[in-house]
Write an enzyme that holds these catalytic residues in place. Sequence first.
Site, mmCIF file in Angstrom:
data_model
loop_
_atom_site.group_PDB
_atom_site.id
_atom_site.type_symbol
_atom_site.label_atom_id
_atom_site.label_comp_id
_atom_site.label_asym_id
_atom_site.label_seq_id
_atom_site.Cartn_x
_atom_site.Cartn_y
_atom_site.Cartn_z
ATOM 1 N N ASN A 196 0.963 -1.301 -0.115
ATOM 2 C CA ASN A 196 -0.063 0.117 0.095
ATOM 3 C C ASN A 196 1.041 1.116 0.080
ATOM 4 O OD1 ASN A 196 -1.658 2.170 1.109
ATOM 5 N ND2 ASN A 196 -3.307 0.616 1.088
ATOM 6 N N GLY A 197 0.591 2.169 -0.619
ATOM 7 C CA GLY A 197 1.386 3.335 -0.937
ATOM 8 C C GLY A 197 1.077 4.296 -0.136
#
Length: 170
Positions: free
Chosen positions: A42-43
Amino acid sequence: MSDRRRIGFGPIVDADTRLLILGSLPGDASLKAAQYYAHPRNGFWPLIGGVLGEALPDLPYEERLERLTARGVGLWDVIASAERSGSLDAAIRSPEAADLRGLVESLPTLRAVAFNGGLAARVGRRILGGVDGIELVDLPSSSPAHAISLSAKAQTWAILEKFLPDTPAD
């Protein structure tokens, strides 16, 4: 995790929260770790770290949260609980909305609410539409399932800088 009711986390806010970032509902990796945005792909942490000019992914989770609140950034989700198999927003069934209006009204310095992804924006705008004095911002999802590059996402997320205080709190 099976198709059962998932319950989200409480809000991470304080009286100095100027920007509230709302996701949809924590995914399985986050629920298991009891941490917002815990999935390694997840960024979120690189994206918000870029906005703040800090290497947040390198810090322990509790310190990440401290850095966010020190900079006037809060976290929560638009859905308090839902039935879901897996982590995709498309699999959410029977959602129960979070008390977004109640939270927003309790934050005296709030300037903006940013929605991390399409579902968060749809639900959040429906709940917060018509609330005076705050700007609503739609962001591309930080999820790895939203298949645009992190650098492209970062260009859009950069708009959040304008809602932060000029200097970080100590």
